[in-house]
Design a protein around this motif. Structure first.
Motif, PDB file in Angstrom:
ATOM      1  N   ASP A 246       0.864  -1.180   0.000  1.00  7.51           N
ATOM      2  CA  ASP A 246       0.000   0.000   0.000  1.00  7.51           C
ATOM      3  C   ASP A 246       0.903   1.232   0.000  1.00  7.51           C
ATOM      4  N   PRO A 247       1.184   1.824  -1.183  1.00  5.30           N
ATOM      5  CA  PRO A 247       2.133   2.939  -1.259  1.00  5.30           C
ATOM      6  C   PRO A 247       1.753   4.134  -0.396  1.00  5.30           C
ATOM      7  N   GLU A 248       0.470   4.471  -0.354  1.00  5.50           N
ATOM      8  CA  GLU A 248       0.065   5.629   0.444  1.00  5.50           C
ATOM      9  C   GLU A 248       0.311   5.398   1.926  1.00  5.50           C
ATOM     10  N   ARG A 249       0.015   4.223   2.390  1.00  5.90           N
ATOM     11  CA  ARG A 249       0.229   3.900   3.805  1.00  5.90           C
ATOM     12  C   ARG A 249       1.719   3.923   4.135  1.00  5.90           C
ATOM     13  N   LEU A 250       2.534   3.380   3.237  1.00  5.75           N
ATOM     14  CA  LEU A 250       3.973   3.395   3.465  1.00  5.75           C
ATOM     15  C   LEU A 250       4.499   4.823   3.516  1.00  5.75           C
ATOM     16  N   ARG A 251       4.069   5.642   2.582  1.00  8.72           N
ATOM     17  CA  ARG A 251       4.565   7.023   2.538  1.00  8.72           C
ATOM     18  C   ARG A 251       4.175   7.786   3.796  1.00  8.72           C
ATOM     19  N   GLU A 252       2.929   7.611   4.238  1.00  7.88           N
ATOM     20  CA  GLU A 252       2.483   8.288   5.447  1.00  7.88           C
ATOM     21  C   GLU A 252       3.329   7.888   6.652  1.00  7.88           C
ATOM     22  N   LEU A 253       3.620   6.587   6.747  1.00  5.08           N
ATOM     23  CA  LEU A 253       4.436   6.113   7.864  1.00  5.08           C
ATOM     24  C   LEU A 253       5.835   6.704   7.811  1.00  5.08           C
ATOM     25  N   VAL A 254       6.463   6.637   6.660  1.00  5.64           N
ATOM     26  CA  VAL A 254       7.844   7.115   6.534  1.00  5.64           C
ATOM     27  C   VAL A 254       7.934   8.611   6.827  1.00  5.64           C
ATOM     28  N   GLY A 271       8.967  -5.490 -10.365  1.00  2.00           N
ATOM     29  CA  GLY A 271       7.635  -6.070 -10.454  1.00  2.00           C
ATOM     30  C   GLY A 271       6.535  -5.032 -10.438  1.00  2.00           C
ATOM     31  N   ALA A 272       5.297  -5.506 -10.426  1.00  4.15           N
ATOM     32  CA  ALA A 272       4.141  -4.620 -10.484  1.00  4.15           C
ATOM     33  C   ALA A 272       3.732  -4.085  -9.122  1.00  4.15           C
ATOM     34  N   TYR A 273       4.214  -4.695  -8.041  1.00  5.64           N
ATOM     35  CA  TYR A 273       3.789  -4.302  -6.700  1.00  5.64           C
ATOM     36  C   TYR A 273       4.987  -3.840  -5.874  1.00  5.64           C
ATOM     37  N   GLU A 274       5.781  -2.935  -6.434  1.00  6.90           N
ATOM     38  CA  GLU A 274       6.993  -2.467  -5.764  1.00  6.90           C
ATOM     39  C   GLU A 274       6.631  -1.251  -4.910  1.00  6.90           C
ATOM     40  N   VAL A 275       6.209  -1.518  -3.684  1.00  4.47           N
ATOM     41  CA  VAL A 275       5.566  -0.510  -2.848  1.00  4.47           C
ATOM     42  C   VAL A 275       6.521   0.617  -2.458  1.00  4.47           C
ATOM     43  N   VAL A 276       7.799   0.329  -2.256  1.00  2.96           N
ATOM     44  CA  VAL A 276       8.732   1.387  -1.872  1.00  2.96           C
ATOM     45  C   VAL A 276       9.025   2.296  -3.074  1.00  2.96           C
ATOM     46  N   ARG A 277       9.214   1.722  -4.246  1.00  5.18           N
ATOM     47  CA  ARG A 277       9.394   2.536  -5.456  1.00  5.18           C
ATOM     48  C   ARG A 277       8.204   3.472  -5.665  1.00  5.18           C
ATOM     49  N   GLN A 278       6.997   2.936  -5.497  1.00  6.49           N
ATOM     50  CA  GLN A 278       5.799   3.724  -5.766  1.00  6.49           C
ATOM     51  C   GLN A 278       5.508   4.729  -4.663  1.00  6.49           C
ATOM     52  N   GLY A 279       5.804   4.356  -3.420  1.00  7.63           N
ATOM     53  CA  GLY A 279       5.485   5.221  -2.291  1.00  7.63           C
ATOM     54  C   GLY A 279       6.523   6.278  -2.005  1.00  7.63           C
ATOM     55  N   LEU A 280       7.766   6.059  -2.427  1.00 10.71           N
ATOM     56  CA  LEU A 280       8.856   7.006  -2.128  1.00 10.71           C
ATOM     57  C   LEU A 280       9.597   7.359  -3.412  1.00 10.71           C
ATOM     58  N   PRO A 281       8.943   8.063  -4.346  1.00  6.59           N
ATOM     59  CA  PRO A 281       9.589   8.353  -5.627  1.00  6.59           C
ATOM     60  C   PRO A 281      10.778   9.292  -5.532  1.00  6.59           C
ATOM     61  N   GLU A 282      10.949   9.991  -4.395  1.00 10.80           N
ATOM     62  CA  GLU A 282      12.099  10.889  -4.266  1.00 10.80           C
ATOM     63  C   GLU A 282      13.411  10.139  -4.057  1.00 10.80           C
ATOM     64  N   LEU A 283      13.341   8.841  -3.765  1.00  8.74           N
ATOM     65  CA  LEU A 283      14.565   8.055  -3.645  1.00  8.74           C
ATOM     66  C   LEU A 283      15.150   7.763  -5.021  1.00  8.74           C
ATOM     67  N   THR A 284      16.444   7.508  -5.046  1.00  9.65           N
ATOM     68  CA  THR A 284      17.109   7.039  -6.257  1.00  9.65           C
ATOM     69  C   THR A 284      17.128   5.519  -6.229  1.00  9.65           C
ATOM     70  N   PHE A 285      16.563   4.899  -7.241  1.00  7.31           N
ATOM     71  CA  PHE A 285      16.536   3.438  -7.343  1.00  7.31           C
ATOM     72  C   PHE A 285      17.388   3.013  -8.539  1.00  7.31           C
ATOM     73  N   HIS A 286      18.189   2.009  -8.331  1.00  5.70           N
ATOM     74  CA  HIS A 286      18.971   1.460  -9.425  1.00  5.70           C
ATOM     75  C   HIS A 286      19.401   0.042  -9.083  1.00  5.70           C
ATOM     76  N   HIS A 287      19.951  -0.623 -10.065  1.00  4.50           N
ATOM     77  CA  HIS A 287      20.489  -1.962  -9.870  1.00  4.50           C
ATOM     78  C   HIS A 287      22.005  -1.820  -9.769  1.00  4.50           C
ATOM     79  N   VAL A 288      22.568  -2.306  -8.674  1.00  6.05           N
ATOM     80  CA  VAL A 288      24.015  -2.220  -8.445  1.00  6.05           C
ATOM     81  C   VAL A 288      24.663  -3.498  -8.956  1.00  6.05           C
ATOM     82  N   ALA A 289      25.840  -3.352  -9.535  1.00  7.04           N
ATOM     83  CA  ALA A 289      26.540  -4.496 -10.129  1.00  7.04           C
ATOM     84  C   ALA A 289      27.162  -5.359  -9.034  1.00  7.04           C
TER      85      ALA A 289
END
Length: 444
Positions: A246-254, A271-289
């Motif tokens: 639940d992105p909204e719930r996560l964002r409110e908590l954080v 995936g389609a249910y990546e709650v942290v990506r959706q709830g905290l778009p101000e973060l930088t997300f990437h794949h580390v080698a």
């Protein structure tokens, strides 16, 4: 904000380097707080300023033995064959002000740590006299059968440390030994960096509480328990919870959490249910080698640093040690190169990539490594060598192998296999597994 999941990229971007993600994580460090606390509350914290001696050590000249305070000149000829007998004019237990000076030709009984009487320069051990050890009352006289050199068995005021000398530097983790030293030089409290408060947040609608009956499709929340424990062992104070997808719930908590750092687990992949990506778009997300633990996220939400770790347990474990531990150290006021305690006598140079002290060890067994990534292989010691804790290597789901882990063997890019005898750098993780053995699964 919208809870639409269309913002999740459809393709995987090129992985970033470990160095780049470490730089991002380091940029989140805020200045550690500073408080004054009583010594009894400082254990495990980090000194915020140098601790200097307010007293000399010892603070007064005292006896190093149970025995008799004398003038050496009065007993210099004493031997077994020609003993010297002196009247005992005073009894000086530890804590006594020892007001009475020593008269020539006399002795005073004295206990270990007691203040030396004025005029006395030597202590005769009770074993070198006719006085029975443990006798409560002082004798009227004492016969001395052996005389040490002048000044023997006496601790001189200030001989160990002078007033004003530095006892502990700033940035020192306060152990019981360090606190004893601070007390010995006159401190009842210290300026310290308090333990950071860390919010640990496990994500996913599939998570159930540890030990609870599992409904269909549920799994136990092992990440929350693990990460909370790791934060505590690295000096943080933990607040933790779980949130569903639940992105909204996560964002409110954080955004409402009043902590110094937030660590999340899961919800950051493709995936389609990546709650942290959706709830905290101000973060930088990437794949580390790296492998395991490729998906990573980091950034600030309001004024709080957030590290978003992958949801697979071994990936989260590796990510904590590589990224969370050094940031937590900075928030504690501790240099990251002091995180990893190395065994006595073991050389541990600072690794240029991680900025940490890594020990060196040889592989005791072969294993494969992804040539395009840096591999962090969970290992344990087998004699002087290391080997993977599980026959399936560094796969991210091997949570039950984590109790065996003593370190992470680092195999850099370009290495597609490790042979027995190859020398590797090992990031110590603090595990102690002497009675545990590597896991070999049954043949299928």
């Amino acid at each position: 904000m919208s809870s639409s999941r269309s913002s999740v990229p459809a393709t995987t971007p090129k992985p970033v380097s470990i160095a780049r993600h470490l730089q991002l994580v380091s940029s989140l460090a805020t200045a550690p707080k500073t408080v004054e606390l009583p010594l009894a509350e400082c254990l495990g914290l980090v000194s915020a300023e140098p601790v200097t001696a307010r007293l000399t050590v010892p603070p007064f000249t005292n006896s190093a033995m149970d025995g008799f305070a004398v003038r050496h000149a009065d007993v210099s000829e004493a031997t077994v064959h020609t003993p010297v007998t002196l009247p005992v004019t005073n009894d000086v237990p530890a804590g006594s002000p020892a007001h009475r000076p020593l008269d020539p030709g006399t002795a005073q009984r004295i206990m270990t740590g007691a203040r030396m009487p004025e005029n006395a320069d030597t202590v005769i051990k009770v074993e070198d006299t006719d006085h029975a050890p443990g006798t409560v009352d002082a004798p009227a006289t004492v016969t001395i059968f052996r005389t040490p050199s002048t000044g023997a068995n006496v601790r001189r005021r200030g001989e160990a440390l002078a007033t004003g000398a530095t006892v502990l530097p700033a940035g020192r983790r306060l152990t019981p030994e360090a606190l004893a030293a601070a007390a010995a030089v006159g401190h009842g409290s210290l300026r310290v960096h308090p333990a950071p408060r860390v919010g640990v947040l496990a994500t996913g609608s599939e998570l159930g509480g540890a030990g609870e009956p599992l409904h269909r499709g549920k799994i136990p929340d092992s990440n929350g328990i693990m990460l909370g424990g790791l934060v505590r062992t690295h000096g943080g104070v933990v607040e933790q919870t779980r949130v569903p997808d639940d992105p909204e719930r996560l964002r409110e908590l954080v955004r409402s959490w009043r902590v110094d750092l937030i660590v999340t687990a899961g919800g950051i992949s493709m995936g389609a249910y990546e709650v942290v990506r959706q709830g905290l778009p101000e973060l930088t997300f990437h794949h580390v080698a790296q492998q395991p633990g490729g998906p990573q996220g980091a950034g600030m939400v309001a004024e709080t640093p957030v590290l978003a770790l992958p949801g697979n347990p071994v990936g989260a474990y590796v990510s904590f040690h590589v990224y969370v531990a050094p940031l937590l150290a900075r928030l504690r006021g501790l240099s990251p190169d002091l995180i990893d305690a190395t065994p006595a006598g073991v050389t541990a140079p600072i690794d240029p990539l991680l900025g940490r002290r890594l020990v060196r060890a040889r592989a005791g067994a072969p294993w494969r490594s992804p040539a395009a990534k840096t591999q962090f292989m969970p290992v344990c010691w087998n004699g002087e060598n290391v080997e993977p804790v599980h026959a399936l290597g560094s796969k991210s789901h091997l949570v039950t192998s984590l109790p065996l882990v003593e370190g992470l063997a680092v195999a850099g890019p370009g290495i597609d296999h490790v042979d027995s005898g190859d020398e590797l750098s090992i990031l110590l993780t603090g595990g102690v597994t002497h009675d545990l053995k590597p896991i070999h699964p049954p043949a299928w």
